[in-house]
Design a protein around this motif. Structure first.
Motif, mmCIF file in Angstrom:
data_model
loop_
_atom_site.group_PDB
_atom_site.id
_atom_site.type_symbol
_atom_site.label_atom_id
_atom_site.label_comp_id
_atom_site.label_asym_id
_atom_site.label_seq_id
_atom_site.Cartn_x
_atom_site.Cartn_y
_atom_site.Cartn_z
ATOM 1 N N ARG A 59 0.815 -1.269 0.032
ATOM 2 C CA ARG A 59 0.000 -0.142 0.057
ATOM 3 C C ARG A 59 0.825 1.099 0.035
ATOM 4 O O ARG A 59 0.736 2.063 -0.531
ATOM 5 C CB ARG A 59 -1.038 0.203 1.199
ATOM 6 N N PHE A 60 1.901 1.112 0.736
ATOM 7 C CA PHE A 60 2.806 2.236 0.927
ATOM 8 C C PHE A 60 3.420 2.648 -0.604
ATOM 9 O O PHE A 60 3.370 3.793 -0.873
ATOM 10 C CB PHE A 60 3.717 2.071 1.904
ATOM 11 N N GLY B 147 4.029 5.792 -5.317
ATOM 12 C CA GLY B 147 4.496 5.531 -6.757
ATOM 13 C C GLY B 147 5.799 5.135 -6.909
ATOM 14 O O GLY B 147 6.587 5.340 -7.911
ATOM 15 N N ALA B 148 6.281 4.230 -5.676
ATOM 16 C CA ALA B 148 7.543 3.936 -5.865
ATOM 17 C C ALA B 148 7.801 2.500 -6.134
ATOM 18 O O ALA B 148 6.818 1.711 -5.702
ATOM 19 C CB ALA B 148 8.296 4.341 -4.533
ATOM 20 N N LYS B 149 9.000 2.083 -6.503
ATOM 21 C CA LYS B 149 9.310 0.706 -6.665
ATOM 22 C C LYS B 149 9.708 0.162 -5.237
ATOM 23 O O LYS B 149 10.225 0.884 -4.382
ATOM 24 C CB LYS B 149 10.557 0.339 -7.418
ATOM 25 N N PRO B 150 9.336 -1.194 -4.936
ATOM 26 C CA PRO B 150 9.500 -1.589 -3.691
ATOM 27 C C PRO B 150 11.177 -1.682 -3.403
ATOM 28 O O PRO B 150 11.935 -1.648 -4.514
ATOM 29 C CB PRO B 150 9.113 -2.822 -3.599
#
Length: 122
Positions: free
Chosen positions: A109-110, A115-118
């Motif tokens: 979710r974060f 909008g970031a890659k993990p």
């Protein structure tokens, strides 16, 4: 409580160090040889495990015994002081098992919200 932070912080840093909780949890089950610990701790390097075991031994939480039988082996066991951590560590271990999915979903979710890659796995 704030006055105790300088006392508690170094203790918690030693116990909560990257591999320490798992090593202590496994040694609460029974004494183990170095290689048995290394196999159980998937992903730990020999250096990281050696450093962790030395730190725990220095803090009086584990004992190291050299067995002179052939082949020579080293066995690690929990000390009475280390055993006092058994219930809190098992509770934390069980919590991690129960909530692993919750944490993974929270991470996803974060990451979506940002909008970031993990981040890469540790």
């Amino acid at each position: 409580m704030i006055e105790t932070v300088p006392i508690v912080r170094p203790v918690l840093e030693q116990i909560a160090h990257k591999w320490s909780i798992l090593v202590l949890t496994f040694l609460c089950e029974e004494p183990k040889r170095f290689n048995a610990l290394k196999r159980r701790l998937d992903g730990v390097t020999q250096k990281a495990l050696t450093d962790t075991l030395r730190r725990l031994e220095r803090n009086g939480l584990i004992d190291r015994q050299v067995l002179t039988a052939s082949p020579i082996a080293v066995v690690y066991s929990i000390t009475p002081l280390g055993r006092t951590l058994k219930n809190p560590l098992l509770a934390l271990y069980d919590w991690a098992l129960r909530h692993e999915g919750d944490l993974q979903r929270a991470n996803e979710r974060f990451d979506r919200k940002q909008g970031a890659k993990p981040p890469p796995e540790p």
